[in-house]
Motif scaffolding. Structure first.
Motif, short mmCIF file in Angstrom:
data_model
loop_
_atom_site.label_atom_id
_atom_site.label_comp_id
_atom_site.label_asym_id
_atom_site.label_seq_id
_atom_site.Cartn_x
_atom_site.Cartn_y
_atom_site.Cartn_z
N GLY A 139 0.83 -1.23 -0.01
CA GLY A 139 0.00 0.14 -0.11
C GLY A 139 0.78 1.42 0.08
N PHE A 140 0.34 2.50 -0.17
CA PHE A 140 1.12 3.34 -0.25
C PHE A 140 1.41 4.32 0.76
CE2 PHE A 140 -1.48 4.21 -4.66
CZ PHE A 140 -0.32 3.55 -5.46
N LEU A 141 0.50 4.00 1.98
CA LEU A 141 0.50 4.53 3.32
C LEU A 141 1.74 4.32 4.15
CD1 LEU A 141 -3.22 4.78 4.09
CD2 LEU A 141 -1.91 6.34 3.07
N ALA A 142 2.60 5.26 4.56
CA ALA A 142 3.74 5.12 5.28
C ALA A 142 3.51 4.61 6.70
CB ALA A 142 4.74 6.06 5.35
N SER A 174 1.79 7.76 -3.72
CA SER A 174 0.92 8.08 -4.95
C SER A 174 1.54 8.98 -6.00
CB SER A 174 -0.61 8.79 -4.19
OG SER A 174 -0.13 10.02 -3.50
N GLN A 175 2.47 9.52 -5.82
CA GLN A 175 3.13 10.18 -6.72
C GLN A 175 4.27 9.35 -7.41
OE1 GLN A 175 3.10 11.90 -3.60
NE2 GLN A 175 1.19 12.56 -4.36
N ARG A 176 4.97 8.45 -6.92
CA ARG A 176 6.04 7.71 -7.54
C ARG A 176 5.30 6.71 -8.44
NH1 ARG A 176 10.94 6.25 -2.94
NH2 ARG A 176 11.75 8.48 -3.16
N ILE A 177 4.25 6.12 -8.15
CA ILE A 177 3.57 5.08 -8.80
C ILE A 177 3.21 5.69 -10.26
CG2 ILE A 177 1.28 5.74 -8.08
CD1 ILE A 177 2.54 2.27 -8.45
N GLN A 178 2.98 6.76 -10.28
CA GLN A 178 2.68 7.52 -11.59
C GLN A 178 3.85 7.16 -12.66
OE1 GLN A 178 -0.28 8.48 -12.33
NE2 GLN A 178 -0.61 8.11 -9.64
N SER A 224 4.56 -0.75 4.91
CA SER A 224 3.89 -1.55 3.75
C SER A 224 4.11 -0.94 2.47
CB SER A 224 2.40 -1.68 4.00
OG SER A 224 1.72 -0.27 3.71
N ASN A 225 4.65 0.15 2.27
CA ASN A 225 4.92 0.76 0.89
C ASN A 225 6.49 0.55 0.52
OD1 ASN A 225 6.47 2.55 2.74
ND2 ASN A 225 5.77 4.39 1.87
#
Length: 255
Positions: A139-142, A174-178, A224-225
């Motif tokens: 997941g994205f959340l640190a 959420s920014q890096r995944i782009q 989890s990120n």
């Protein structure tokens, strides 16, 4: 005597000698905690050895009650079953201070349990989907913390952490995944593989930043990120809990 038979024998002997109460997930007062920091981003990974008083209780739980099942919506390469909430409750009650010290900037931390399951890796390499052959993140959340608790022998494979070579990313948001997602897709397509395998070390696309060995009753905790993957050994692809790569997996939200 092979590893699987040895483990089954050890479990049976321990249960008999210690009169292990069924599904007793109490915490070992003599557990050992160590924290390492991996990669360029120096992400913390907490390693806890000898976590449960009666780790055999997990084997008992795995072998009874609801069966393990595959979930088509889950990318996990195997089968899973829910784990009693008391397991996670006991663990995080004991490790509360460690969680906020390592993973939070606050002096206290609230913990919300998001999931708690038992997992058995069973998918043969030739049946893997491309996404199952590369490191993943949960997941994205640190502030979401994942755990893997091993109930198998070391040769079944621990867990490794990775850096994506092209982007240098070791964690995702959420920014890096782009940028990461289309780049990785193009790289996997360019590799032109007809079959896939479990990742266990450096590849043309990823560099391993750290590897932690599996050990019976060892648990690791990490954000989890972070990019990670199991070091799956094909000899342990087995649906029998006492013979396969059995792990307990939790996901919590802190703060």
């Amino acid at each position: 005597m092979n590893t699987a038979t040895s483990l089954v024998s050890q479990i049976a002997k321990s249960v008999a000698e210690n009169n292990v109460p069924q599904f007793n997930f109490s915490i070992n007062p003599n557990l050992k905690i160590n924290t390492i920091y991996v990669g360029n981003e120096q992400e913390p990974v907490v390693i806890v050895d000898d976590l449960l008083n009666f780790p055999e209780a997990i084997i008992q739980y795995a072998e009874t009650g609801f069966p393990f099942k595959a979930d088509a919506k889950d990318f996990y390469p195997g089968i899973r079953k829910p784990l009693a909430p008391s397991y996670a409750e006991n663990i995080y009650r004991e490790l509360m201070q460690t969680m906020w010290t390592v993973f939070s900037s606050k002096s206290t931390v609230n913990i919300k349990l998001l999931s708690s399951v038992l997992s058995l890796t069973t998918t043969a390499p030739q049946d893997l989907r491309p996404i199952q052959s590369v490191p993943h993140f949960d997941g994205f959340l640190a502030n979401n913390i994942a755990s893997v608790h091993y109930f198998c022998e070391p040769e079944c494979g621990g867990t490794s952490f990775y850096r994506h070579k092209t982007t240098g990313f070791e964690t995702m948001n959420s920014q890096r995944i782009q940028h990461y997602a289309p780049t990785l897709k193009n790289e996997v397509i360019a590799s032109n593989k007809s079959t896939y395998d479990y990742i266990n070390g450096d590849t043309d696309i990823f560099e391993r930043t750290a590897s932690i060995d599996a050990k019976f009753n060892r648990a690791i905790f990490y954000r989890s990120n972070i990019l990670h993957s199991a070091n799956v050994n094909k000899i342990c692809l087995n649906e029998k809990p006492a013979e396969g790569r059995l792990t307990a997996n939790t996901l919590i939200a802190i703060d």
